[in-house]
Design an enzyme around this catalytic site. Structure first.
Site, PDB file in Angstrom:
ATOM      1  N   HIS A  17     -20.880 -20.323   9.661  1.00 31.20           N
ATOM      2  CA  HIS A  17     -20.365 -20.097  11.106  1.00 31.20           C
ATOM      3  C   HIS A  17     -21.187 -20.468  11.877  1.00 31.20           C
ATOM      4  CE1 HIS A  17     -17.926 -16.750   8.442  1.00 31.20           C
ATOM      5  NE2 HIS A  17     -17.034 -17.594   8.954  1.00 31.20           N
ATOM      6  N   LYS A  41      -5.906  -7.366   5.600  1.00 30.62           N
ATOM      7  CA  LYS A  41      -7.043  -7.927   5.032  1.00 30.62           C
ATOM      8  C   LYS A  41      -7.967  -6.822   5.007  1.00 30.62           C
ATOM      9  CE  LYS A  41      -9.846 -12.218   5.080  1.00 30.62           C
ATOM     10  NZ  LYS A  41      -9.876 -13.467   5.907  1.00 30.62           N
ATOM     11  N   ARG A  90     -14.109 -26.923   5.358  1.00 28.64           N
ATOM     12  CA  ARG A  90     -15.024 -26.972   4.419  1.00 28.64           C
ATOM     13  C   ARG A  90     -14.857 -28.110   3.359  1.00 28.64           C
ATOM     14  NH1 ARG A  90     -15.730 -20.668   3.644  1.00 28.64           N
ATOM     15  NH2 ARG A  90     -13.412 -21.092   4.299  1.00 28.64           N
ATOM     16  N   SER A 128     -18.196 -16.232   3.433  1.00 31.87           N
ATOM     17  CA  SER A 128     -18.765 -14.592   3.607  1.00 31.87           C
ATOM     18  C   SER A 128     -18.617 -14.056   2.214  1.00 31.87           C
ATOM     19  CB  SER A 128     -17.937 -13.832   4.510  1.00 31.87           C
ATOM     20  OG  SER A 128     -17.842 -14.461   5.964  1.00 31.87           O
TER      21      SER A 128
HETATM   22  P1  ADP Z   1     -10.733 -16.428   8.464  1.00 32.65           P
HETATM   23  O1  ADP Z   1     -10.309 -15.008   7.805  1.00 32.65           O
HETATM   24  O2  ADP Z   1     -10.174 -16.445   9.888  1.00 32.65           O
HETATM   25  O3  ADP Z   1     -10.426 -17.772   7.561  1.00 32.65           O
HETATM   26  P2  ADP Z   1     -13.459 -16.581   8.348  1.00 32.65           P
HETATM   27  O4  ADP Z   1     -14.473 -15.929   8.828  1.00 32.65           O
HETATM   28  O5  ADP Z   1     -13.504 -16.827   6.853  1.00 32.65           O
HETATM   29  O6  ADP Z   1     -12.010 -16.224   9.087  1.00 32.65           O
HETATM   30  O7  ADP Z   1     -13.350 -18.279   8.948  1.00 32.65           O
HETATM   31  C1  ADP Z   1     -13.452 -18.578  10.167  1.00 32.65           C
HETATM   32  C2  ADP Z   1     -13.462 -20.186  10.249  1.00 32.65           C
HETATM   33  O8  ADP Z   1     -14.775 -20.707   9.965  1.00 32.65           O
HETATM   34  C3  ADP Z   1     -12.599 -20.784   9.655  1.00 32.65           C
HETATM   35  O9  ADP Z   1     -11.881 -21.992  10.036  1.00 32.65           O
HETATM   36  C4  ADP Z   1     -13.428 -21.255   8.277  1.00 32.65           C
HETATM   37  O10 ADP Z   1     -12.679 -22.412   7.606  1.00 32.65           O
HETATM   38  C5  ADP Z   1     -14.370 -21.548   8.965  1.00 32.65           C
HETATM   39  N1  ADP Z   1     -15.858 -21.500   8.140  1.00 32.65           N
HETATM   40  C6  ADP Z   1     -15.880 -20.482   7.353  1.00 32.65           C
HETATM   41  N2  ADP Z   1     -17.211 -20.746   6.709  1.00 32.65           N
HETATM   42  C7  ADP Z   1     -17.829 -22.038   6.875  1.00 32.65           C
HETATM   43  C8  ADP Z   1     -18.575 -22.811   6.671  1.00 32.65           C
HETATM   44  N3  ADP Z   1     -19.418 -22.475   5.662  1.00 32.65           N
HETATM   45  N4  ADP Z   1     -18.640 -23.867   7.376  1.00 32.65           N
HETATM   46  C9  ADP Z   1     -17.866 -24.217   8.341  1.00 32.65           C
HETATM   47  N5  ADP Z   1     -16.862 -23.553   8.597  1.00 32.65           N
HETATM   48  C10 ADP Z   1     -16.754 -22.340   8.015  1.00 32.65           C
END
Ligand code: ADP
Length: 158
Positions: A17, A41, A90, A128
């Site tokens: 992130h 969630k 990803r 995460s």
């Molecule tokens: P959500 O529950 O809205 O998907 P996340 O916190 O899991 O929230 O992810 C937020 C955004 O960040 C999403 O678009 C996800 O694809 C992106 N994301 C999560 N992990 C990574 C990573 N390692 N590299 C790039 N983008 C990421």
């Protein structure tokens, strides 16, 4: 002035992130990271802690701010006067979900654009959930979790 919003769960923020936030902060004047609360969630960290972890991890970036909201992404976008939503991709597995979300937002308000950042290869497997799984088993999280918040993660998983 281009203001963008990066919505997500950030439960917790990872180096993946943070990489997106770093890259966006170079390209845009202001980046608002939005912790979106979805009652269906179940999250590990509460809203305030997730926001604090983002603040600590992005303290070096002067054009990044953090907010949170319980409603629809597009309502927050309008409230904040943002022109672009940014998200990360990803792998192919993210694509279908992200396409669905972006298209739904576009149908609700076609003035909202979603821009996707491709994950850096070193973070393309990182979520995460993966970081929390490693922490649960007391593995080394230093490659996955921003340095400034590792103590908070360990406190939760000790
Ligand atoms: P959500 O529950 O809205 O998907 P996340 O916190 O899991 O929230 O992810 C937020 C955004 O960040 C999403 O678009 C996800 O694809 C992106 N994301 C999560 N992990 C990574 C990573 N390692 N590299 C790039 N983008 C990421």
């Amino acid at each position: 002035m281009t203001k963008v919003m990066y919505p997500g769960s950030f439960d917790p923020i990872t180096k993946g992130h943070l990489d997106i936030i770093n890259r966006a902060s170079v390209l845009f004047d202001e980046v608002i990271v939005a912790v979106m609360i979805n009652s269906s969630k179940k999250c590990t960290f509460d809203e305030a802690t997730r926001m604090e972890m983002i603040r600590l991890s992005t303290a070096h970036l002067k054009n990044v701010t953090v907010t949170s909201d319980h409603g629809l992404t597009i309502n927050l976008v309008k409230k904040l006067g943002v022109s672009l939503v940014i998200r990360g991709i990803r792998a192919v597995i993210d694509y279908e979900y992200e396409l669905q979300q972006a298209t739904a937002n576009m149908m609700l308000d076609d003035s909202i654009e979603t821009l996707f950042f491709v994950a850096k290869p070193e973070y393309s497997f990182l979520s995460s959930s993966v970081a929390k799984e490693i922490a649960t088993h007391h593995g080394d999280i230093s490659k996955f979790i921003p340095d400034e918040i590792q103590a908070i993660i360990w406190k939760k998983f000790e």
